[in-house]
Write a protein that holds these residues in place. Structure first.
Motif, PDB file in Angstrom:
ATOM      1  N   VAL A   1       0.865  -1.188   0.000  1.00  0.00           N
ATOM      2  CA  VAL A   1       0.000   0.000   0.000  1.00  0.00           C
ATOM      3  C   VAL A   1       0.899   1.235   0.000  1.00  0.00           C
ATOM      4  O   VAL A   1       1.786   1.356   0.846  1.00  0.00           O
ATOM      5  CB  VAL A   1      -0.928   0.009   1.238  1.00  0.00           C
ATOM      6  CG1 VAL A   1      -1.702   1.313   1.313  1.00  0.00           C
ATOM      7  CG2 VAL A   1      -1.880  -1.171   1.177  1.00  0.00           C
ATOM      8  N   PRO A   2       0.705   2.136  -0.979  1.00  0.00           N
ATOM      9  CA  PRO A   2       1.616   3.279  -1.113  1.00  0.00           C
ATOM     10  C   PRO A   2       1.689   4.113   0.162  1.00  0.00           C
ATOM     11  O   PRO A   2       0.704   4.257   0.887  1.00  0.00           O
ATOM     12  CB  PRO A   2       1.010   4.097  -2.249  1.00  0.00           C
ATOM     13  CG  PRO A   2       0.133   3.165  -2.992  1.00  0.00           C
ATOM     14  CD  PRO A   2      -0.347   2.144  -2.007  1.00  0.00           C
ATOM     15  N   LYS A   3       2.868   4.691   0.397  1.00  0.00           N
ATOM     16  CA  LYS A   3       3.105   5.483   1.586  1.00  0.00           C
ATOM     17  C   LYS A   3       2.158   6.682   1.651  1.00  0.00           C
ATOM     18  O   LYS A   3       1.781   7.121   2.736  1.00  0.00           O
ATOM     19  CB  LYS A   3       4.564   5.960   1.582  1.00  0.00           C
ATOM     20  CG  LYS A   3       5.019   6.550   2.896  1.00  0.00           C
ATOM     21  CD  LYS A   3       6.498   6.934   2.831  1.00  0.00           C
ATOM     22  CE  LYS A   3       6.834   7.875   3.977  1.00  0.00           C
ATOM     23  NZ  LYS A   3       6.184   9.199   3.832  1.00  0.00           N
ATOM     24  N   GLY A   4       1.761   7.188   0.479  1.00  0.00           N
ATOM     25  CA  GLY A   4       0.854   8.326   0.433  1.00  0.00           C
ATOM     26  C   GLY A   4      -0.478   8.054   1.110  1.00  0.00           C
ATOM     27  O   GLY A   4      -1.133   8.965   1.607  1.00  0.00           O
ATOM     28  N   GLN A   5      -0.893   6.790   1.148  1.00  0.00           N
ATOM     29  CA  GLN A   5      -2.134   6.431   1.833  1.00  0.00           C
ATOM     30  C   GLN A   5      -1.993   6.658   3.333  1.00  0.00           C
ATOM     31  O   GLN A   5      -2.919   7.133   3.992  1.00  0.00           O
ATOM     32  CB  GLN A   5      -2.495   4.970   1.544  1.00  0.00           C
ATOM     33  CG  GLN A   5      -2.801   4.709   0.077  1.00  0.00           C
ATOM     34  CD  GLN A   5      -4.137   5.306  -0.336  1.00  0.00           C
ATOM     35  OE1 GLN A   5      -5.140   5.119   0.336  1.00  0.00           O
ATOM     36  NE2 GLN A   5      -4.146   6.051  -1.419  1.00  0.00           N
ATOM     37  N   TRP A   6      -0.820   6.300   3.860  1.00  0.00           N
ATOM     38  CA  TRP A   6      -0.548   6.582   5.281  1.00  0.00           C
ATOM     39  C   TRP A   6      -0.555   8.083   5.526  1.00  0.00           C
ATOM     40  O   TRP A   6      -1.172   8.565   6.485  1.00  0.00           O
ATOM     41  CB  TRP A   6       0.819   6.024   5.686  1.00  0.00           C
ATOM     42  CG  TRP A   6       0.891   4.540   5.778  1.00  0.00           C
ATOM     43  CD1 TRP A   6       1.297   3.667   4.802  1.00  0.00           C
ATOM     44  CD2 TRP A   6       0.575   3.721   6.926  1.00  0.00           C
ATOM     45  NE1 TRP A   6       1.241   2.384   5.267  1.00  0.00           N
ATOM     46  CE2 TRP A   6       0.815   2.379   6.553  1.00  0.00           C
ATOM     47  CE3 TRP A   6       0.113   4.010   8.213  1.00  0.00           C
ATOM     48  CZ2 TRP A   6       0.602   1.318   7.439  1.00  0.00           C
ATOM     49  CZ3 TRP A   6      -0.092   2.958   9.086  1.00  0.00           C
ATOM     50  CH2 TRP A   6       0.154   1.635   8.690  1.00  0.00           C
ATOM     51  N   ASP A   7       0.131   8.836   4.625  1.00  0.00           N
ATOM     52  CA  ASP A   7       0.190  10.291   4.774  1.00  0.00           C
ATOM     53  C   ASP A   7      -1.218  10.876   4.822  1.00  0.00           C
ATOM     54  O   ASP A   7      -1.528  11.718   5.665  1.00  0.00           O
ATOM     55  CB  ASP A   7       0.932  10.915   3.583  1.00  0.00           C
ATOM     56  CG  ASP A   7       2.442  10.711   3.684  1.00  0.00           C
ATOM     57  OD1 ASP A   7       2.908  10.305   4.767  1.00  0.00           O
ATOM     58  OD2 ASP A   7       3.131  10.946   2.679  1.00  0.00           O
TER      59      ASP A   7
ATOM     60  N   VAL B   1      -5.296   1.284   5.352  1.00  0.00           N
ATOM     61  CA  VAL B   1      -4.260   0.409   4.786  1.00  0.00           C
ATOM     62  C   VAL B   1      -4.727  -1.051   4.701  1.00  0.00           C
ATOM     63  O   VAL B   1      -4.645  -1.666   3.641  1.00  0.00           O
ATOM     64  CB  VAL B   1      -2.952   0.535   5.598  1.00  0.00           C
ATOM     65  CG1 VAL B   1      -1.917  -0.458   5.089  1.00  0.00           C
ATOM     66  CG2 VAL B   1      -2.417   1.956   5.487  1.00  0.00           C
ATOM     67  N   LEU B   2      -5.247  -1.588   5.807  1.00  0.00           N
ATOM     68  CA  LEU B   2      -5.635  -3.006   5.782  1.00  0.00           C
ATOM     69  C   LEU B   2      -6.732  -3.325   4.759  1.00  0.00           C
ATOM     70  O   LEU B   2      -6.641  -4.344   4.072  1.00  0.00           O
ATOM     71  CB  LEU B   2      -6.039  -3.486   7.178  1.00  0.00           C
ATOM     72  CG  LEU B   2      -4.876  -3.831   8.118  1.00  0.00           C
ATOM     73  CD1 LEU B   2      -5.404  -4.387   9.428  1.00  0.00           C
ATOM     74  CD2 LEU B   2      -3.904  -4.814   7.483  1.00  0.00           C
ATOM     75  N   PRO B   3      -7.768  -2.491   4.638  1.00  0.00           N
ATOM     76  CA  PRO B   3      -8.783  -2.831   3.628  1.00  0.00           C
ATOM     77  C   PRO B   3      -8.175  -2.986   2.239  1.00  0.00           C
ATOM     78  O   PRO B   3      -8.598  -3.839   1.467  1.00  0.00           O
ATOM     79  CB  PRO B   3      -9.742  -1.637   3.671  1.00  0.00           C
ATOM     80  CG  PRO B   3      -9.583  -1.076   5.038  1.00  0.00           C
ATOM     81  CD  PRO B   3      -8.143  -1.290   5.411  1.00  0.00           C
ATOM     82  N   GLN B   4      -7.167  -2.167   1.928  1.00  0.00           N
ATOM     83  CA  GLN B   4      -6.517  -2.288   0.625  1.00  0.00           C
ATOM     84  C   GLN B   4      -5.585  -3.491   0.599  1.00  0.00           C
ATOM     85  O   GLN B   4      -5.536  -4.243  -0.379  1.00  0.00           O
ATOM     86  CB  GLN B   4      -5.722  -1.016   0.322  1.00  0.00           C
ATOM     87  CG  GLN B   4      -6.593   0.215   0.240  1.00  0.00           C
ATOM     88  CD  GLN B   4      -5.778   1.462  -0.067  1.00  0.00           C
ATOM     89  OE1 GLN B   4      -4.996   1.491  -1.001  1.00  0.00           O
ATOM     90  NE2 GLN B   4      -5.945   2.500   0.731  1.00  0.00           N
ATOM     91  N   ALA B   5      -4.821  -3.672   1.684  1.00  0.00           N
ATOM     92  CA  ALA B   5      -3.858  -4.777   1.738  1.00  0.00           C
ATOM     93  C   ALA B   5      -4.579  -6.116   1.633  1.00  0.00           C
ATOM     94  O   ALA B   5      -4.161  -7.009   0.901  1.00  0.00           O
ATOM     95  CB  ALA B   5      -3.044  -4.704   3.029  1.00  0.00           C
ATOM     96  N   ILE B   6      -5.698  -6.245   2.352  1.00  0.00           N
ATOM     97  CA  ILE B   6      -6.400  -7.528   2.376  1.00  0.00           C
ATOM     98  C   ILE B   6      -6.996  -7.838   1.009  1.00  0.00           C
ATOM     99  O   ILE B   6      -6.935  -8.967   0.537  1.00  0.00           O
ATOM    100  CB  ILE B   6      -7.458  -7.529   3.497  1.00  0.00           C
ATOM    101  CG1 ILE B   6      -6.736  -7.586   4.850  1.00  0.00           C
ATOM    102  CG2 ILE B   6      -8.417  -8.710   3.350  1.00  0.00           C
ATOM    103  CD1 ILE B   6      -7.634  -7.443   6.047  1.00  0.00           C
ATOM    104  N   ARG B   7      -7.541  -6.813   0.335  1.00  0.00           N
ATOM    105  CA  ARG B   7      -8.052  -7.043  -1.017  1.00  0.00           C
ATOM    106  C   ARG B   7      -6.961  -7.570  -1.934  1.00  0.00           C
ATOM    107  O   ARG B   7      -7.160  -8.493  -2.707  1.00  0.00           O
ATOM    108  CB  ARG B   7      -8.600  -5.740  -1.599  1.00  0.00           C
ATOM    109  CG  ARG B   7     -10.034  -5.440  -1.240  1.00  0.00           C
ATOM    110  CD  ARG B   7     -10.333  -4.017  -1.684  1.00  0.00           C
ATOM    111  NE  ARG B   7     -11.706  -3.651  -1.512  1.00  0.00           N
ATOM    112  CZ  ARG B   7     -12.224  -3.245  -0.369  1.00  0.00           C
ATOM    113  NH1 ARG B   7     -11.469  -3.213   0.726  1.00  0.00           N
ATOM    114  NH2 ARG B   7     -13.494  -2.890  -0.287  1.00  0.00           N
TER     115      ARG B   7
END
Lengths: 224, 248
Positions: A120-126, A143-149
């Protein structure tokens, strides 16, 4: 042709042993369900724990993960079931199988979830942090909803592969499908019960594979 | 401006190092309410890092940052709560791809501020309205153009009613024909009295919207002043060279 049917699909043996195989199916489903739920949850928990990047904890996680990914599950099952009683720890065979497969699945799942989190790109955390989310909130909602998908396909494959290892229950006397099938095979001197067992696995796992494919499309979103 | 109002955002002695490299080498900056401060400078001059230090997405190595009188560096300050008051817009939009435009705008309202879904959606729709995208509320980021995505990102920040907005090269990733729609929204914000800190290369926008232009180089503020002065009559050699390069 007749010899083939006599060897693999003898009608009276089908009738005689199907109830045993059915009992085996129930046991396999129970263990498989417990393994999938606990293994995936533990794997996710470990991946989240790892994301805190606390060096000693991460070292432990990596050692655990690498060990359980490297060892054949059968070896761990045998060590736990036949080895631990020597030091006074006796675990029932059902629990041994559940525990070992859960840990193996957790090890693989941790690696897959961790890779998902990293992808998941760092920009999502930002973006999450800049709108006031704390670390865990960003992880949980963004982050997790994207990572899990992203990890649905590899997780499904791995889950099916490890859950099939419930067949290892045979060597320690867990009355799952393969145990039932092999003992019926040795009583009857015929391969028909083994074919019934194989059929049972197909019936059991094809829906799981199909569910994986469904989840894959259901959770996919078009990336720009 | 003869009487300077008390600054809403003030930065003093800000330093930031990445390992042995010092990227910010003592920045002092006071931003007045409703002021639009435009930051220019060559790449690697520390502009983005300065912006990212303002809400501590980058942890400053030294210095003091206060927002509305609250010390952002203080241990007792809840930085997560303060970040809600500092809207940030990124070069790469950073919209959440798994949520609709409205979902993007309302997520923090619901999960950080704790508003109900219906309250959040009301505020979210109002924010999308401000950037002219209420019709796209149900669209996913992948279904929007770059300019629309960036406007949703602006709405996401606006929905939290920030007192300062930080723009980190908001139009650099956009096709030229989409830049105008984003700048129009920014002009709108300026007109509505938003305090803004903008890192950008949009010189025309700087010329007619900025109150002050800051030229940074090597982690320091080299020169600052009214846009017409900085662009027409820069004093420092480095500023001159940079402006000449830009207007070439």
């Amino acid at each position: 042709m007749n010899a083939f049917l006599e060897t693999f699909f003898k009608p009276n043996l089908i009738a005689q042993y199907w109830p045993d195989i059915l009992k085996g199916i129930v046991v396999t489903i129970e263990i498989a369900f417990a393994v999938v739920v606990c293994g995936l949850l533990l794997g996710l928990l470990l991946a989240v724990l790892r994301s805190f990047r606390i060096t000693p904890i991460n070292a432990l996680i990596v050692v655990f993960v690498d060990m359980f990914r490297a060892l054949p599950p059968l070896v761990i099952v045998l060590i736990v079931y036949f080895g631990l009683p020597n030091v006074g720890i006796s675990i029932p065979s059902f629990a041994v199988l559940w525990l070992v497969l859960t840990l193996v699945l957790a090890a693989f799942a941790e690696e897959i979830f961790w890779a998902g989190i990293l992808s998941v790109p760092k920009g999502q955390w930002d973006a999450g942090r800049s709108t006031g989310f704390a670390y865990l909130g960003t992880l949980a909602w963004i982050v997790l909803p994207q990572a899990i998908r992203l990890t649905v396909p590899p997780i499904t494959n791995r889950t099916v592969a490890i859950t099939k290892n419930t067949a290892l229950g045979m060597v320690i006397g867990v009355p799952e499908i393969l145990s039932q099938a092999t003992s019926a095979q040795s009583f009857s001197g015929n391969a028909t019960p083994l074919m019934l067992g194989a059929l049972a696995y197909v019936i059991l796992f094809i829906p799981v594979v199909a569910l994986g494919r469904f989840l894959e499309t259901r959770f996919a979103w078009r990336r720009s | 401006m003869s009487i300077l109002p008390a600054p809403i955002l003030s930065i003093a002695g800000l330093r930031k190092s990445f390992g042995p490299t010092e990227v910010l080498r003592g920045i002092d900056l006071a931003v007045a309410p409703q002021e639009l401060v435009f930051i220019i400078g060559p790449s690697g001059s520390g502009k983005s890092t300065l912006l990212r230090c303002c809400n501590r997405l980058e942890e400053p190595t030294a210095g003091v940052i206060t927002l509305g009188g609250v010390d952002l560096m203080a241990r007792s300050t809840d930085i997560n709560a303060m970040r809600r008051k500092i809207g940030m817009v990124f070069q790469s939009f950073n919209l959440y791809p798994h949520m609709t435009a409205l979902g993007n705008v309302t997520l923090a309202l619901r999960k950080v501020v704790g508003k109900s879904r219906s309250d959040a959606e009301q505020l979210g729709m109002a924010a999308l309205e401000r950037v002219g995208l209420s019709a796209k509320a149900k669209s996913y980021p992948s279904e929007l153009s770059g300019g629309q995505q960036q406007r949703v990102a602006i709405a996401r920040a606006l929905a939290l009613e920030p007192s300062v907005m930080l723009f980190d090269e908001p139009t650099s990733a956009l096709d030229p024909e989409l830049v105008g729609s984003v700048l129009a929204v920014m002009r709108e914000l300026k007109a509505a009295g938003m305090t803004m800190l903008v890192v950008s290369h949009e010189m025309r926008f700087a010329r007619d919207a900025a109150d002050r232009v800051i030229f940074m180089d090597h982690g320091m503020i080299v020169e600052q002043g009214r846009p017409e002065r900085i662009f027409a009559a820069p004093q420092e050699t480095r500023t001159k060279a940079f402006i000449a390069e830009l207007t070439r």
